[in-house]
Scaffold this motif. Structure first.
Motif, short mmCIF file in Angstrom:
data_model
loop_
_atom_site.label_atom_id
_atom_site.label_comp_id
_atom_site.label_asym_id
_atom_site.label_seq_id
_atom_site.Cartn_x
_atom_site.Cartn_y
_atom_site.Cartn_z
N GLU A 1 36.87 51.51 53.77
CA GLU A 1 38.11 50.67 53.56
C GLU A 1 37.80 49.57 52.25
OE1 GLU A 1 40.24 49.26 57.46
OE2 GLU A 1 38.16 49.13 57.79
N LEU A 2 36.56 50.14 51.72
CA LEU A 2 36.24 49.20 50.56
C LEU A 2 35.99 50.05 49.20
CD1 LEU A 2 34.90 46.07 50.05
CD2 LEU A 2 32.87 46.98 50.84
N THR A 3 36.04 49.26 48.12
CA THR A 3 35.82 50.00 46.75
C THR A 3 34.24 49.63 46.54
OG1 THR A 3 36.30 48.24 45.42
CG2 THR A 3 38.20 49.72 46.20
N THR A 4 33.78 50.40 45.74
CA THR A 4 32.34 49.93 45.20
C THR A 4 32.37 49.35 43.87
OG1 THR A 4 32.06 52.16 44.21
CG2 THR A 4 31.20 51.72 46.34
N ASP A 5 33.59 49.30 43.25
CA ASP A 5 33.90 48.56 41.96
C ASP A 5 34.40 47.03 42.27
OD1 ASP A 5 33.77 50.99 40.47
OD2 ASP A 5 35.80 51.59 41.25
N ASP A 6 33.99 46.56 41.21
CA ASP A 6 34.54 44.98 41.18
C ASP A 6 35.84 45.01 40.44
OD1 ASP A 6 32.08 44.56 42.31
OD2 ASP A 6 31.46 42.78 40.96
N TRP A 7 36.59 44.31 40.85
CA TRP A 7 38.04 44.26 39.98
C TRP A 7 38.65 42.86 40.31
CZ3 TRP A 7 41.40 43.68 44.12
CH2 TRP A 7 41.03 44.69 45.35
N TRP A 8 39.59 42.65 39.49
CA TRP A 8 40.80 41.43 39.48
C TRP A 8 42.01 42.16 39.92
CZ3 TRP A 8 39.96 36.03 39.91
CH2 TRP A 8 38.59 35.62 39.44
N ILE A 9 42.90 41.44 40.63
CA ILE A 9 44.29 41.86 40.78
C ILE A 9 45.13 40.58 40.41
CG2 ILE A 9 44.77 41.79 43.31
CD1 ILE A 9 46.13 44.27 42.97
N PHE A 10 45.96 40.92 39.56
CA PHE A 10 46.76 39.69 39.05
C PHE A 10 48.22 39.96 39.28
CE2 PHE A 10 43.20 39.68 36.01
CZ PHE A 10 42.88 38.61 36.14
N ASP A 11 48.78 39.18 40.25
CA ASP A 11 50.40 39.01 40.53
C ASP A 11 50.64 40.82 41.19
OD1 ASP A 11 50.87 36.45 39.66
OD2 ASP A 11 51.30 37.18 37.54
N GLU A 12 49.99 41.03 41.92
CA GLU A 12 50.44 42.46 42.60
C GLU A 12 50.64 43.44 41.68
OE1 GLU A 12 52.37 41.36 45.86
OE2 GLU A 12 50.88 40.00 46.75
N ASN A 13 50.41 43.45 40.29
CA ASN A 13 51.01 44.56 39.47
C ASN A 13 50.05 44.87 38.37
OD1 ASN A 13 51.36 42.37 37.89
ND2 ASN A 13 53.40 42.63 37.72
N LEU A 14 48.76 44.31 38.34
CA LEU A 14 47.88 44.67 37.30
C LEU A 14 46.37 44.61 37.92
CD1 LEU A 14 47.81 43.94 33.58
CD2 LEU A 14 45.90 43.34 34.94
N VAL A 15 45.71 45.81 37.92
CA VAL A 15 44.18 45.61 38.39
C VAL A 15 43.19 45.56 37.02
CG1 VAL A 15 42.27 46.77 39.57
CG2 VAL A 15 44.74 46.72 40.42
N ALA A 16 42.32 44.79 36.81
CA ALA A 16 41.36 44.54 35.83
C ALA A 16 40.15 44.95 36.39
CB ALA A 16 41.70 43.56 35.33
N PHE A 17 39.46 46.16 36.07
CA PHE A 17 38.08 46.78 36.87
C PHE A 17 37.14 46.11 35.86
CE2 PHE A 17 40.83 49.94 38.34
CZ PHE A 17 40.26 50.05 39.91
N THR A 18 36.14 45.34 36.48
CA THR A 18 34.87 44.90 35.73
C THR A 18 34.15 45.91 35.31
OG1 THR A 18 35.11 42.81 37.36
CG2 THR A 18 33.08 43.33 35.84
N THR A 19 33.57 46.14 34.23
CA THR A 19 32.74 47.03 33.48
C THR A 19 31.82 46.59 33.14
OG1 THR A 19 33.53 46.52 31.26
CG2 THR A 19 34.86 48.33 32.35
N PHE A 20 30.55 47.35 33.31
CA PHE A 20 29.21 46.76 33.23
C PHE A 20 28.59 47.79 31.93
CE2 PHE A 20 30.21 45.81 37.59
CZ PHE A 20 29.96 44.58 37.41
#
Length: 174
Positions: A113-132
């Motif tokens: 039920e979990l992702t291994t990625d870090d991310w932000w979600i903005f206003d329920e319509n855009l996901v910004a995955f953190t890149t390393f």
């Protein structure tokens, strides 16, 4: 997906209308402007705020003072890694800037039920995955509005937020 630079990343927060949510899943991060503070913390057990972090705190104050929410769930292994202990010690400055931060012990959620990625979600319509970068430093945000990815991240957000413990109730000695 599009990779954003720092200015574009900050603009996501400024353009956010209601809610920005961050999922953090790593037990350690290589953040360039934390190196000295982390080393001192590990040596002395004391946290000293670095004035360089004020830029982030000011951005968060700008966003949250207008009534928009900034929330984080930090998924952590217990017992805590050194970086998690440091992160816990730094959290008060995030709270003071208006962020709402919760902690989720890794064992309290089914890994499926979990992702291994870090991310932000903005206003329920855009996901910004953190890149390393290969050295572990933060590389930027890779953004998408793909409805399937957004729906999936929304379900992970809702699940983790409901299970996570508010910072004021979570104990770092775990």
């Amino acid at each position: 997906m599009q990779l954003l630079n720092t200015e574009q990343q900050e603009q996501l927060f400024r353009e956010c209308r209601h809610r920005a949510f961050h999922l953090e899943t790593q037990d350690g991060y290589a953040v360039e402007d934390e190196v000295e503070a982390l080393a001192k913390f590990l040596e002395t057990g004391e946290f000293e705020y670095d004035p360089e972090w004020a830029h982030w705190d000011n951005l968060m104050r700008e966003v949250t003072s207008s009534g928009r929410m900034v929330q984080r769930v930090r998924v952590v292994t217990e017992p805590h890694a050194d970086y998690t202990r440091f992160l816990y010690a730094t959290t008060q400055s995030n709270l003071d800037a208006g962020e709402d931060i919760r902690w989720l012990p890794r064992h309290a959620i089914d890994p499926g039920e979990l992702t291994t990625d870090d991310w932000w979600i903005f206003d329920e319509n855009l996901v910004a995955f953190t890149t390393f970068e290969p050295n572990g430093n933060l590389g930027g945000f890779a953004v998408t509005t793909d409805p399937r990815i957004v729906r999936y991240c929304l379900s992970v957000r809702d699940k983790t937020w409901s299970l996570a413990i508010p910072h004021q109730e979570y104990r770092a000695e775990r």
